[in-house]
Design a protein around this motif. Sequence first.
Motif, PDB file in Angstrom:
ATOM      1  N   TYR A 163      -6.345 -13.539   3.564  1.00  0.00           N
ATOM      2  CA  TYR A 163      -5.936 -14.579   4.508  1.00  0.00           C
ATOM      3  C   TYR A 163      -6.854 -14.560   5.729  1.00  0.00           C
ATOM      4  O   TYR A 163      -6.823 -13.607   6.498  1.00  0.00           O
ATOM      5  CB  TYR A 163      -4.508 -14.335   4.994  1.00  0.00           C
ATOM      6  N   PRO A 164      -7.656 -15.609   5.922  1.00  0.00           N
ATOM      7  CA  PRO A 164      -8.381 -15.722   7.186  1.00  0.00           C
ATOM      8  C   PRO A 164      -7.367 -15.840   8.333  1.00  0.00           C
ATOM      9  O   PRO A 164      -6.193 -16.142   8.095  1.00  0.00           O
ATOM     10  CB  PRO A 164      -9.186 -17.021   7.032  1.00  0.00           C
ATOM     11  N   PRO A 165      -7.792 -15.640   9.568  1.00  0.00           N
ATOM     12  CA  PRO A 165      -6.864 -15.774  10.696  1.00  0.00           C
ATOM     13  C   PRO A 165      -6.124 -17.114  10.651  1.00  0.00           C
ATOM     14  O   PRO A 165      -6.727 -18.162  10.423  1.00  0.00           O
ATOM     15  CB  PRO A 165      -7.778 -15.690  11.921  1.00  0.00           C
ATOM     16  N   GLY A 166      -4.799 -17.053  10.816  1.00  0.00           N
ATOM     17  CA  GLY A 166      -3.978 -18.258  10.885  1.00  0.00           C
ATOM     18  C   GLY A 166      -3.746 -18.975   9.568  1.00  0.00           C
ATOM     19  O   GLY A 166      -3.119 -20.028   9.546  1.00  0.00           O
ATOM     20  N   SER A 167      -4.194 -18.439   8.442  1.00  0.00           N
ATOM     21  CA  SER A 167      -4.056 -19.149   7.164  1.00  0.00           C
ATOM     22  C   SER A 167      -2.748 -18.787   6.477  1.00  0.00           C
ATOM     23  O   SER A 167      -2.083 -17.812   6.809  1.00  0.00           O
ATOM     24  CB  SER A 167      -5.241 -18.857   6.257  1.00  0.00           C
ATOM     25  N   LYS A 168      -2.396 -19.614   5.484  1.00  0.00           N
ATOM     26  CA  LYS A 168      -1.144 -19.406   4.755  1.00  0.00           C
ATOM     27  C   LYS A 168      -1.244 -19.938   3.345  1.00  0.00           C
ATOM     28  O   LYS A 168      -2.142 -20.700   3.009  1.00  0.00           O
ATOM     29  CB  LYS A 168       0.013 -20.074   5.491  1.00  0.00           C
ATOM     30  N   SER A 169      -0.276 -19.550   2.541  1.00  0.00           N
ATOM     31  CA  SER A 169      -0.111 -20.071   1.186  1.00  0.00           C
ATOM     32  C   SER A 169       0.927 -21.174   1.222  1.00  0.00           C
ATOM     33  O   SER A 169       1.819 -21.169   2.077  1.00  0.00           O
ATOM     34  CB  SER A 169       0.413 -18.974   0.248  1.00  0.00           C
ATOM     35  N   LEU A 170       0.839 -22.101   0.281  1.00  0.00           N
ATOM     36  CA  LEU A 170       1.905 -23.084   0.132  1.00  0.00           C
ATOM     37  C   LEU A 170       3.140 -22.376  -0.424  1.00  0.00           C
ATOM     38  O   LEU A 170       3.023 -21.379  -1.129  1.00  0.00           O
ATOM     39  CB  LEU A 170       1.470 -24.180  -0.843  1.00  0.00           C
ATOM     40  N   PRO A 171       4.340 -22.888  -0.127  1.00  0.00           N
ATOM     41  CA  PRO A 171       5.537 -22.318  -0.760  1.00  0.00           C
ATOM     42  C   PRO A 171       5.358 -22.366  -2.285  1.00  0.00           C
ATOM     43  O   PRO A 171       4.797 -23.321  -2.814  1.00  0.00           O
ATOM     44  CB  PRO A 171       6.663 -23.249  -0.304  1.00  0.00           C
ATOM     45  N   HIS A 172       5.820 -21.315  -2.965  1.00  0.00           N
ATOM     46  CA  HIS A 172       5.569 -21.218  -4.394  1.00  0.00           C
ATOM     47  C   HIS A 172       6.582 -20.327  -5.097  1.00  0.00           C
ATOM     48  O   HIS A 172       7.357 -19.631  -4.462  1.00  0.00           O
ATOM     49  CB  HIS A 172       4.158 -20.677  -4.646  1.00  0.00           C
ATOM     50  N   ARG A 173       6.518 -20.388  -6.412  1.00  0.00           N
ATOM     51  CA  ARG A 173       7.224 -19.469  -7.294  1.00  0.00           C
ATOM     52  C   ARG A 173       6.156 -18.830  -8.176  1.00  0.00           C
ATOM     53  O   ARG A 173       5.039 -19.314  -8.238  1.00  0.00           O
ATOM     54  CB  ARG A 173       8.248 -20.210  -8.158  1.00  0.00           C
ATOM     55  N   HIS A 174       6.556 -17.774  -8.828  1.00  0.00           N
ATOM     56  CA  HIS A 174       5.636 -17.139  -9.764  1.00  0.00           C
ATOM     57  C   HIS A 174       6.167 -17.356 -11.177  1.00  0.00           C
ATOM     58  O   HIS A 174       7.257 -17.896 -11.362  1.00  0.00           O
ATOM     59  CB  HIS A 174       5.498 -15.650  -9.434  1.00  0.00           C
ATOM     60  N   ALA A 175       5.390 -16.952 -12.168  1.00  0.00           N
ATOM     61  CA  ALA A 175       5.830 -17.064 -13.558  1.00  0.00           C
ATOM     62  C   ALA A 175       7.261 -16.545 -13.645  1.00  0.00           C
ATOM     63  O   ALA A 175       7.616 -15.558 -12.987  1.00  0.00           O
ATOM     64  CB  ALA A 175       4.902 -16.257 -14.452  1.00  0.00           C
ATOM     65  N   ALA A 176       8.081 -17.223 -14.431  1.00  0.00           N
ATOM     66  CA  ALA A 176       9.519 -16.921 -14.482  1.00  0.00           C
ATOM     67  C   ALA A 176       9.820 -15.454 -14.802  1.00  0.00           C
ATOM     68  O   ALA A 176      10.821 -14.911 -14.346  1.00  0.00           O
ATOM     69  CB  ALA A 176      10.195 -17.827 -15.501  1.00  0.00           C
ATOM     70  N   SER A 177       8.963 -14.796 -15.554  1.00  0.00           N
ATOM     71  CA  SER A 177       9.206 -13.405 -15.939  1.00  0.00           C
ATOM     72  C   SER A 177       8.633 -12.395 -14.952  1.00  0.00           C
ATOM     73  O   SER A 177       8.854 -11.187 -15.100  1.00  0.00           O
ATOM     74  CB  SER A 177       8.587 -13.144 -17.314  1.00  0.00           C
TER      75      SER A 177
END
Length: 136
Positions: free
Chosen positions: A47-61
Amino acid sequence: MFLAIVAAAIAGASPAIAQDREQVKLVFEHALPNVEGKRMAAVLVSYPPGSKSLPHRHAASAFIYAYVLSGAIRSQVGDDPAQVFRTGEGFYETPGSHHRVSENASDTESASLLAVFVVDSKDGALTIPDKDAAPR
């Protein structure tokens, strides 16, 4: 496959957008020889300064353990309150969890984590952004 899409999106994005988003790199993937139908994968998330990921889910398992390698990561999984994890700390996500917040807690310092997945071999993408998550 998801990692290739993320890499292509980052490479094709303008510098301002690329700095606003995390960078994901697959560092390990292997079938678990003693657990039929399961594999382990590890990704480095920077993560560069101030960066983020979009809200997410991971593989169901997917069961995930995340270990902060540098900086500080703000994370909110499900309805639990957001927490900040610093270098040397970790957290986990159970199968089916919704990762609402995953971001660098600093606007001036970089941060990174190693996420280790134990997932069904048949599951493709490790991470699936929310359908209503608007890309920046």
